[in-house]
Scaffold this motif. Structure first.
Motif, PDB file in Angstrom:
ATOM      1  N   THR A 182       0.850  -1.191   0.000  1.00 40.93           N
ATOM      2  CA  THR A 182       0.000   0.000   0.000  1.00 40.93           C
ATOM      3  C   THR A 182       0.888   1.243   0.000  1.00 40.93           C
ATOM      4  O   THR A 182       2.109   1.158   0.167  1.00 40.93           O
ATOM      5  CB  THR A 182      -0.920   0.038   1.232  1.00 40.93           C
ATOM      6  N   ARG A 183       0.259   2.405  -0.157  1.00 41.88           N
ATOM      7  CA  ARG A 183       1.014   3.658  -0.106  1.00 41.88           C
ATOM      8  C   ARG A 183       1.728   3.810   1.226  1.00 41.88           C
ATOM      9  O   ARG A 183       2.849   4.339   1.288  1.00 41.88           O
ATOM     10  CB  ARG A 183       0.079   4.851  -0.302  1.00 41.88           C
ATOM     11  N   SER A 184       1.107   3.376   2.296  1.00 43.55           N
ATOM     12  CA  SER A 184       1.690   3.580   3.628  1.00 43.55           C
ATOM     13  C   SER A 184       2.646   2.462   4.020  1.00 43.55           C
ATOM     14  O   SER A 184       3.663   2.709   4.668  1.00 43.55           O
ATOM     15  CB  SER A 184       0.581   3.695   4.681  1.00 43.55           C
ATOM     16  N   ASP A 186       4.536   0.417   2.025  1.00 41.18           N
ATOM     17  CA  ASP A 186       5.777   0.407   1.245  1.00 41.18           C
ATOM     18  C   ASP A 186       5.643   1.421   0.111  1.00 41.18           C
ATOM     19  O   ASP A 186       5.390   1.068  -1.045  1.00 41.18           O
ATOM     20  CB  ASP A 186       6.049  -0.994   0.675  1.00 41.18           C
ATOM     21  N   PRO A 187       5.808   2.706   0.437  1.00 45.21           N
ATOM     22  CA  PRO A 187       5.567   3.749  -0.570  1.00 45.21           C
ATOM     23  C   PRO A 187       6.465   3.652  -1.798  1.00 45.21           C
ATOM     24  O   PRO A 187       6.049   4.013  -2.894  1.00 45.21           O
ATOM     25  CB  PRO A 187       5.814   5.049   0.203  1.00 45.21           C
ATOM     26  N   GLU A 188       7.702   3.149  -1.637  1.00 45.08           N
ATOM     27  CA  GLU A 188       8.604   3.066  -2.781  1.00 45.08           C
ATOM     28  C   GLU A 188       8.149   2.003  -3.785  1.00 45.08           C
ATOM     29  O   GLU A 188       8.155   2.230  -5.001  1.00 45.08           O
ATOM     30  CB  GLU A 188      10.039   2.790  -2.319  1.00 45.08           C
ATOM     31  N   PHE A 190       5.049   0.735  -3.972  1.00 46.65           N
ATOM     32  CA  PHE A 190       3.743   1.152  -4.485  1.00 46.65           C
ATOM     33  C   PHE A 190       3.941   2.131  -5.642  1.00 46.65           C
ATOM     34  O   PHE A 190       3.308   2.003  -6.701  1.00 46.65           O
ATOM     35  CB  PHE A 190       2.936   1.813  -3.366  1.00 46.65           C
ATOM     36  N   PHE A 191       4.841   3.074  -5.461  1.00 42.93           N
ATOM     37  CA  PHE A 191       5.177   4.049  -6.492  1.00 42.93           C
ATOM     38  C   PHE A 191       5.690   3.344  -7.748  1.00 42.93           C
ATOM     39  O   PHE A 191       5.277   3.652  -8.874  1.00 42.93           O
ATOM     40  CB  PHE A 191       6.242   5.002  -5.928  1.00 42.93           C
ATOM     41  N   GLY A 414       1.340   9.325  -5.213  1.00 43.01           N
ATOM     42  CA  GLY A 414       2.049   8.126  -4.768  1.00 43.01           C
ATOM     43  C   GLY A 414       2.280   7.113  -5.864  1.00 43.01           C
ATOM     44  O   GLY A 414       2.866   6.055  -5.609  1.00 43.01           O
ATOM     45  N   THR A 415       1.842   7.409  -7.089  1.00 43.34           N
ATOM     46  CA  THR A 415       2.105   6.540  -8.225  1.00 43.34           C
ATOM     47  C   THR A 415       3.163   7.179  -9.117  1.00 43.34           C
ATOM     48  O   THR A 415       3.488   8.365  -8.949  1.00 43.34           O
ATOM     49  CB  THR A 415       0.824   6.305  -9.052  1.00 43.34           C
TER      50      THR A 415
END
Length: 516
Positions: A182-184, A186-188, A190-191, A414-415
């Motif tokens: 998810t964005r929270s 594992d933001p890297e 997810f991006f 976040g994408t």
């Protein structure tokens, strides 16, 4: 290559029954070089996640790479690979009813579904729940690749991309471990997964998305108008589209796409070759066409979606788009989910022929002033206005931008979907007979020279969409055409290093490079 022990799904090695059919994909007859190699050493159709984990373990142990295909089309063949590697075909792996779930929490609605779901199936499922979300038009494209490359579609201005609505990704990583991203959490990653380098970070199986409800947008209007091809009519319609695109303050809740399609190859009697053989002999693989043959046509897809109780539509906007259309086609008031089902393109592919593909993006707001309309009509008419030349165009031009557009406003969410400040997308695909390859390439080369570059009539820089790949198959050498800046590309490289340390998901050169 040896088969993998213990799999419950099917496996196909070269020269065995079924291999030739299974290795076929949309790009097969358009590329015949070693760079675009579409002859896997092994094709696996897993039945479940355990099968997928065994394929990953086998690949790591034997230093093989895995190309992931979920179904539909990848225009340059990047969802395939060469004889030293494995193709993992997920097009039928997660198809059972338990892979489709709709639920509500308060005033929000959600869908959990799988990468094996086609756009046609997805659209039908949403319709049964009176819900919708932006997505593309090609019915046989499956959601795995579509989500990872953005999910461009008819509601891009009013609601953004399909990928903007993804809340979580369920994956199997290079160690065979199941994870939810998810964005929270594992933001890297997810991006990177959403827009970075499709199929190169692990195996995506399912995702959770937030969808919209018809009931929240009552009074939505749609127009699907068909005009017999005429360059003067096309000039007028594209003039309206250019005016809309150039207007930075155009209201968010209008979307417009104009397509041009040459007379159907069936009418001209030129169908032959592998694509036609697959269409006739293996419709379960090729897909099932559901649209009758056509004359050269202009198609208009337009919709208005109220975003609040005080919104009122501009009916004159619709009227000038339908003026002179074939038959009395009224502006229809229908739920958005119903309109989305009408926009679905039912054919497997536009023409059963090889193609030379082009997808251009621009951030221009001076298309009218720069003379783009006259230019593009002239380029289109050179092919569509001439019968019997062995070339057929499929053109799709869509407005994306403006200060109010959610395609633009969702940037930074976040994408890593690129070029979010674009105002228009222009697709100019040339399908051709084998002997017309040089002519088709020359036609596209003129477009490249005149449309793109410092003095380009469409865009001052080379902006490409990763879902519509063309040109160099070495992504690292042309990264700046698919991603905006070096810092972003290096961020994606670092994410690939973490997600794919052994090259397990590096089946060809159309991948974001891994950081050193």
């Amino acid at each position: 290559m040896a088969t993998i022990a213990g799999l419950t799904g099917k496996q196909f090695t070269p020269y065995t029954q079924g291999y030739f059919d299974r290795k076929y994909q949309y790009a097969t007859t358009s590329y015949h070089d070693e760079v675009h190699d579409m002859h896997p050493g092994l094709i696996v159709e897993p039945l479940n996640k355990d099968d997928i984990k065994k394929v990953i373990a086998f690949a790591k142990q034997n230093k093989k790479a895995i190309a992931i295909r979920t179904g539909g089309h990848q225009y340059s063949g990047a969802s395939s690979t060469g004889p030293d590697n494995i193709q993992l075909d997920l097009s039928n792996t997660f198809k059972t009813p338990d892979n489709f779930t709709y639920f509500e929490k308060g005033d929000k609605s959600f869908v959990r579904t799988s990468v094996s779901c086609s756009l046609g199936e997805f659209n039908d499922f949403l319709g049964t729940h009176n819900a919708f979300v932006p997505h593309g038009q090609c019915t046989h494209v499956h959601l795995g690749g579509h989500v990872q490359t953005g999910g461009y579609g008819e509601l891009a201005r009013s609601f953004g991309l399909l990928g903007d609505h993804v809340l979580s990704l369920e994956i199997i990583d290079h160690n065979g471990e199941e994870k939810e991203i998810t964005r929270s959490s594992d933001p890297e990653l997810f991006f990177a997964w959403l827009g970075g380098s499709p199929g190169n970070f692990g195996v995506l199986t399912h995702f959770l998305i937030e969808v919209h409800r018809d009931a929240d947008h009552q009074g939505s209007l749609g127009l699907y108008a068909m005009h017999e091809y005429d360059p003067a009519k096309l000039n007028k319609l594209l003039g309206y589209l250019a005016e809309m695109s150039d207007d930075e303050n155009f209201p968010r809740n209008y979307d417009l796409c104009i397509s041009v399609v040459s007379a159907d190859a069936n009418i001209q009697g030129h169908i032959d070759g592998l694509d036609d053989e697959m269409k006739e002999s293996h419709p379960e693989i090729f897909g099932v066409d559901k649209t009758d043959s056509w004359r050269s046509m202009i198609f208009v897809y337009a919709q208005y979606i109220p975003l609040g109780p005080n919104d009122k539509p501009d009916l004159a906007w619709f009227e000038r788009l339908r003026e002179g259309s074939l038959g009395p086609l009224p502006v229809q008031e229908k739920p958005v989910s119903n309109l989305m089902s009408q926009w679905i393109f039912r054919n497997t592919r536009e023409f059963v022929h090889p193609y030379v593909k082009r997808v251009y993006l621009t951030k221009s707001t001076t298309l009218v002033k720069d003379g783009w309309v006259d230019w593009v009509v002239g380029r289109i008419d050179e092919i569509v206005g001439t019968t019997g030349n062995g070339q057929w165009l499929s053109v799709q031009i869509q407005c994306l931008g403006g200060n109010n557009s959610m395609f633009r406003k969702n940037a930074g969410n976040g994408t890593s979907y690129s070029w979010r400040d674009s105002t228009m997308c222009m697709v100019l695909d040339n399908f051709r007979l084998d002997e017309k390859k040089e002519d088709a390439e020359a036609w596209e080369a003129v477009n490249d020279k005149e449309a793109i570059g410092p003095h380009g009539i469409f865009s001052k820089e080379d902006r490409r969409a990763i879902w519509g790949s063309y040109g160099s198959f070495d992504l690292d050498s042309v990264w700046n055409t698919y991603h905006e800046d070096r810092s972003k590309y290096e961020r994606l490289m670092q994410a690939r290093k973490v997600a794919d340390p052994h090259g397990t998901f590096t089946p060809n050169t159309f991948c974001v490079k891994r950081a050193a």
